[in-house]
Design an enzyme around this catalytic site. Structure first.
Site, PDB file in Angstrom:
ATOM      1  N   GLY A 170       0.261   6.054  -7.184  1.00 13.04           N
ATOM      2  CA  GLY A 170       1.034   7.322  -7.802  1.00 13.04           C
ATOM      3  C   GLY A 170       2.585   7.471  -7.600  1.00 13.04           C
ATOM      4  O   GLY A 170       3.213   6.347  -7.365  1.00 13.04           O
ATOM      5  N   GLY A 171       2.699   8.661  -7.204  1.00  9.18           N
ATOM      6  CA  GLY A 171       4.031   9.065  -6.876  1.00  9.18           C
ATOM      7  C   GLY A 171       4.726   8.219  -5.749  1.00  9.18           C
ATOM      8  O   GLY A 171       5.801   8.170  -5.396  1.00  9.18           O
ATOM      9  N   GLY A 405      28.337 -19.875 -18.846  1.00  9.50           N
ATOM     10  CA  GLY A 405      28.424 -18.861 -18.062  1.00  9.50           C
ATOM     11  C   GLY A 405      28.006 -18.775 -16.745  1.00  9.50           C
ATOM     12  O   GLY A 405      28.433 -17.839 -16.120  1.00  9.50           O
ATOM     13  N   ALA A 406      27.240 -19.957 -16.384  1.00  3.87           N
ATOM     14  CA  ALA A 406      26.809 -19.917 -15.315  1.00  3.87           C
ATOM     15  C   ALA A 406      28.041 -20.104 -14.039  1.00  3.87           C
ATOM     16  O   ALA A 406      27.824 -19.738 -12.977  1.00  3.87           O
ATOM     17  CB  ALA A 406      25.773 -20.792 -14.866  1.00  3.87           C
TER      18      ALA A 406
HETATM   19  C1  HXC Z   1      -6.083  14.273  -1.853  1.00  8.16           C
HETATM   20  C2  HXC Z   1      -6.975  12.174  -1.217  1.00  8.16           C
HETATM   21  C3  HXC Z   1      -6.034  11.660  -2.015  1.00  8.16           C
HETATM   22  C4  HXC Z   1      -5.187  12.248  -2.967  1.00  8.16           C
HETATM   23  C5  HXC Z   1      -7.370   9.965  -1.087  1.00  8.16           C
HETATM   24  N1  HXC Z   1      -7.755  11.286  -0.325  1.00  8.16           N
HETATM   25  N2  HXC Z   1      -6.257  10.175  -2.060  1.00  8.16           N
HETATM   26  N3  HXC Z   1      -7.023  13.576  -1.128  1.00  8.16           N
HETATM   27  N4  HXC Z   1      -4.967  13.502  -2.626  1.00  8.16           N
HETATM   28  N5  HXC Z   1      -4.345  11.835  -3.880  1.00  8.16           N
HETATM   29  C6  HXC Z   1      -8.703  11.516   0.397  1.00  8.16           C
HETATM   30  C7  HXC Z   1     -10.036  11.352  -0.141  1.00  8.16           C
HETATM   31  O1  HXC Z   1     -10.771  12.110  -0.743  1.00  8.16           O
HETATM   32  C8  HXC Z   1     -10.954  10.879   1.151  1.00  8.16           C
HETATM   33  O2  HXC Z   1     -11.004  12.187   1.619  1.00  8.16           O
HETATM   34  C9  HXC Z   1      -9.787  10.457   1.959  1.00  8.16           C
HETATM   35  O3  HXC Z   1      -8.502  10.589   1.575  1.00  8.16           O
HETATM   36  C10 HXC Z   1      -9.987   8.920   2.118  1.00  8.16           C
HETATM   37  O4  HXC Z   1     -10.144   8.323   0.920  1.00  8.16           O
HETATM   38  P1  HXC Z   1     -11.278   7.288   0.368  1.00  8.16           P
HETATM   39  O5  HXC Z   1     -11.028   7.339  -1.152  1.00  8.16           O
HETATM   40  O6  HXC Z   1     -12.225   7.693   1.181  1.00  8.16           O
HETATM   41  O7  HXC Z   1     -10.660   5.940   0.799  1.00  8.16           O
HETATM   42  P2  HXC Z   1     -10.743   4.597   0.049  1.00  8.16           P
HETATM   43  O8  HXC Z   1     -12.025   4.216  -0.341  1.00  8.16           O
HETATM   44  O9  HXC Z   1      -9.735   3.705   1.284  1.00  8.16           O
HETATM   45  O10 HXC Z   1      -9.729   4.730  -0.988  1.00  8.16           O
HETATM   46  C11 HXC Z   1      -8.275   5.003  -0.943  1.00  8.16           C
HETATM   47  C12 HXC Z   1      -7.756   5.138  -2.243  1.00  8.16           C
HETATM   48  C13 HXC Z   1      -8.381   6.509  -3.169  1.00  8.16           C
HETATM   49  C14 HXC Z   1      -7.701   4.000  -3.084  1.00  8.16           C
HETATM   50  C15 HXC Z   1      -6.250   5.706  -2.186  1.00  8.16           C
HETATM   51  O11 HXC Z   1      -8.637   7.545  -2.161  1.00  8.16           O
HETATM   52  C16 HXC Z   1      -7.784   6.621  -4.369  1.00  8.16           C
HETATM   53  O12 HXC Z   1      -7.874   6.035  -5.246  1.00  8.16           O
HETATM   54  N6  HXC Z   1      -7.181   7.881  -4.121  1.00  8.16           N
HETATM   55  C17 HXC Z   1      -6.468   8.577  -5.443  1.00  8.16           C
HETATM   56  C18 HXC Z   1      -5.110   7.581  -5.873  1.00  8.16           C
HETATM   57  C19 HXC Z   1      -4.354   8.227  -6.764  1.00  8.16           C
HETATM   58  O13 HXC Z   1      -4.897   7.885  -8.154  1.00  8.16           O
HETATM   59  N7  HXC Z   1      -3.312   8.899  -6.348  1.00  8.16           N
HETATM   60  C20 HXC Z   1      -2.314   9.297  -7.519  1.00  8.16           C
HETATM   61  C21 HXC Z   1      -2.194  10.804  -7.158  1.00  8.16           C
HETATM   62  S1  HXC Z   1      -1.233  11.325  -8.456  1.00  8.16           S
HETATM   63  P3  HXC Z   1     -12.444  12.656   2.592  1.00  8.16           P
HETATM   64  O14 HXC Z   1     -12.361  14.230   2.862  1.00  8.16           O
HETATM   65  O15 HXC Z   1     -13.559  12.275   1.814  1.00  8.16           O
HETATM   66  O16 HXC Z   1     -12.360  11.627   3.730  1.00  8.16           O
HETATM   67  C22 HXC Z   1       0.422  10.916  -8.111  1.00  8.16           C
HETATM   68  C23 HXC Z   1       1.343  11.393  -9.035  1.00  8.16           C
HETATM   69  C24 HXC Z   1       2.686  11.611  -8.470  1.00  8.16           C
HETATM   70  O17 HXC Z   1       0.710  10.387  -7.052  1.00  8.16           O
HETATM   71  C25 HXC Z   1       3.882  11.435  -9.469  1.00  8.16           C
HETATM   72  C26 HXC Z   1       5.165  11.627  -8.798  1.00  8.16           C
HETATM   73  C27 HXC Z   1       6.307  10.889  -9.635  1.00  8.16           C
END
Ligand code: HXC
Length: 515
Positions: A170-171, A405-406
């Site tokens: 994401g971000g 051009g190169a």
């Molecule tokens: C809050 C999060 C989180 C998030 C992970 N966690 N990502 N909490 N916000 N974005 C938390 C999980 O809930 C979990 O908490 C712990 O972190 C570990 O995550 P797991 O999923 O158990 O780990 P893993 O299996 O290794 O997977 C990691 C991961 C997955 C691939 C990163 O967590 C995931 O897909 N997260 C979301 C990624 C995503 O879509 N991000 C985009 C956000 S939007 P617990 O309590 O269960 O341990 C964004 C937009 C901004 O960023 C744009 C700005 C320009």
């Protein structure tokens, strides 16, 4: 001090040092990853790390976050030394809410970015994060905005390096993308703006994390990342070496590091590396190894747009940026990706006072519908712009041929190269003799009783009269014709000649490079 105070202090400190706790640390290790603090220990000189804002706490309480406050809020920030030179850094803690970026984590990161900029020191960001902390919503997005702005303000002032050691989703991806170099480690680094689940929901495509945004993808296909490693240890060891080639900031020159390679060493192997016929390929990296300080070459984006080789090396102990045509790949033709890769690297060198050496053996820009429709005009212009804009010393060595051009972008004094040198058998022309004969002698060839024989004769004629360096040298476009065994000596002398170069630019806010 009262004993109870010091016990309380050591308890709080040990909780803070544990981040998300023992379970999280174990899980991190089980995934084959180091913790955020182990990474810092690997990188900086022992005992040099000073942590900032270590006891920061998240303030959000929605969606159960009230019970999940962790000291430090999922990131370590501070400064340390590498080979006694100061750097600033952050390292995200995946054991705390997946390293996700909330309001206070962002504040910590922004504060250390500002400290790096004020102190004029390189910035290293170690990413291991699920992106914006979903529970903190718009506060997370606001935090990213601050971080991107700080990355942008620091761009060209201090070197910024992103080390991706886990998910970067994401971000989170856009901050590394604004920095100068991205490092990734096989098997643990992923970068994407939306993960496999979102992609499946939106487009129906099914793909794994690795196939979507793993090291292979970003180092070979997308060009997003610049270096790949097989382990975190290898990555950190390389990062330390790499920083040794760079100045701390844009007001300094890079450190001079002599490795004992004599400045007056002759380079006879160049004779055997470059084949006489321009139709035969060779690996330009063999020339680099022969000419520059022994074992000093660091190739950047090695597996992406391999028709151009870019990287840092030392020459007589001084850091130089090399960009070289690669005859061993696509006959060294310049295309969209090669132009993009070289232009970005040249701008980095120019920002940080690193002289540029072009090694030229190029047939021209790649013809073709896909290239034209893909915007080769726009992308090729980046290369011209980057060279014309660069005020560092610029030396071009033509190894065998430089056409069209190169020629302008890689070896023309008109574009701003300070010194152009070449070998006696160099060919400089608008195009190769074969193509030129077909254009300017078409009528003569077609009307001949022996068209094939006539064509061969015309090609030979053109080659003899134009395909040598002395026509260009006669106009002053080539400064000297050198013998290959003097390549190292002449490059060192050429760079020394322009070492004190200062060039005044017209007053402007900033240019508008074709993007
Ligand atoms: C809050 C999060 C989180 C998030 C992970 N966690 N990502 N909490 N916000 N974005 C938390 C999980 O809930 C979990 O908490 C712990 O972190 C570990 O995550 P797991 O999923 O158990 O780990 P893993 O299996 O290794 O997977 C990691 C991961 C997955 C691939 C990163 O967590 C995931 O897909 N997260 C979301 C990624 C995503 O879509 N991000 C985009 C956000 S939007 P617990 O309590 O269960 O341990 C964004 C937009 C901004 O960023 C744009 C700005 C320009």
């Amino acid at each position: 001090m009262e004993k109870s105070f010091s016990e309380k202090y050591s308890n709080i400190r040990s909780v803070m040092l544990q981040g998300g706790g023992e379970k999280g640390i174990q899980s991190q290790h089980q995934k084959g990853k180091l913790t955020c603090r182990e990474r810092i220990d690997l990188l900086v000189d022992e005992g040099s790390f000073i942590e900032d804002q270590a006891y920061v706490l998240g303030r959000a309480s929605d969606f159960g976050l009230g019970e999940k406050h962790f000291l430090g809020d999922g990131v370590i920030t501070g400064c340390g030394k590498i080979d006694d030179r100061q750097i600033f850094l952050y390292s995200q803690d995946f054991t705390v809410l997946g390293g996700s970026l909330g309001e206070m984590q962002a504040e910590r990161i922004a504060a250390i970015q500002e400290a790096a900029l004020k102190n004029g020191c390189p910035f290293v960001q170690i990413n291991d994060s699920g992106g914006a902390r979903i529970q903190e919503g718009v506060l997370s997005l606001n935090g990213y905005g601050k971080i991107f702005r700080n990355n942008t303000r620091a761009s060209g002032v201090i070197p910024q390096i992103s080390v991706i050691l886990g998910p970067c989703a994401g971000g989170a991806v856009y901050s590394p993308a604004i920095t100068d170099f991205i490092f990734m480690v096989d098997g643990i680094s992923n970068m994407y703006i939306t993960g496999p689940d979102v992609i499946k929901a939106v487009t129906g495509e099914e793909i794994t994390h690795e196939a979507l945004g793993g090291t292979e993808v970003h180092c070979t296909k997308s060009g997003v990342a610049h270096f790949r490693f097989s382990s975190e240890n290898e990555c950190m060891a390389f990062l330390k070496r790499f920083l040794g080639y760079l100045p701390l900031n844009n007001r300094e020159r890079p450190p001079v590091v002599e490795n004992g390679d004599p400045r007056d060493r002759e380079t006879p192997a160049v004779f055997t590396i470059i084949p006489d016929s321009e139709k035969h390929a060779y690996d330009v990296r063999a020339i680099i190894e022969e000419v520059f300080d022994k074992d000093s070459f660091i190739e950047v984006s090695k597996d992406y747009a391999q028709n151009i080789v870019v990287g840092l090396a030392r020459l007589g102990g001084r850091t130089v940026g090399i960009f070289a045509n690669q005859p061993a790949y696509l006959a060294a033709v310049l295309d969209i990706n090669a132009s993009d890769k070289a232009a970005r690297f040249i701008r980095f060198c120019d920002a940080f006072n690193i002289p540029i050496v072009a090694l030229v053996d190029v047939p021209g820009f790649l013809p073709g519908v896909a290239q034209e429709h893909g915007g080769i005009i726009r992308h090729g212009a980046k290369l011209l712009y980057a060279i014309a804009e660069a005020t560092v010393p610029k030396v071009s060595l033509i190894l065998r041929k430089s056409y069209g051009g190169a020629f302008i972008s890689m070896s023309s004094k008109a574009l701003g190269y300070d010194r152009v040198i070449c070998y006696p058998n160099t060919q400089i022309a608008v195009m190769g003799a074969d193509g030129a004969a077909k254009v300017i002698c078409r009528k003569e060839i077609s009307e001949s009783e022996d068209p094939k024989g006539k064509e061969i004769e015309k090609i030979r004629e053109l080659r003899e009269s134009f395909m040598n360096p002395y026509v260009a040298a006669g106009y002053g476009f080539v400064d000297d014709v050198i013998s290959p065994e003097r390549t190292r000596i002449e490059l060192i002398r050429s760079l020394e000649m322009h070492y004190r170069k200062k060039e005044n630019c017209p007053e402007k806010k900033h240019g508008n490079i074709p993007l």
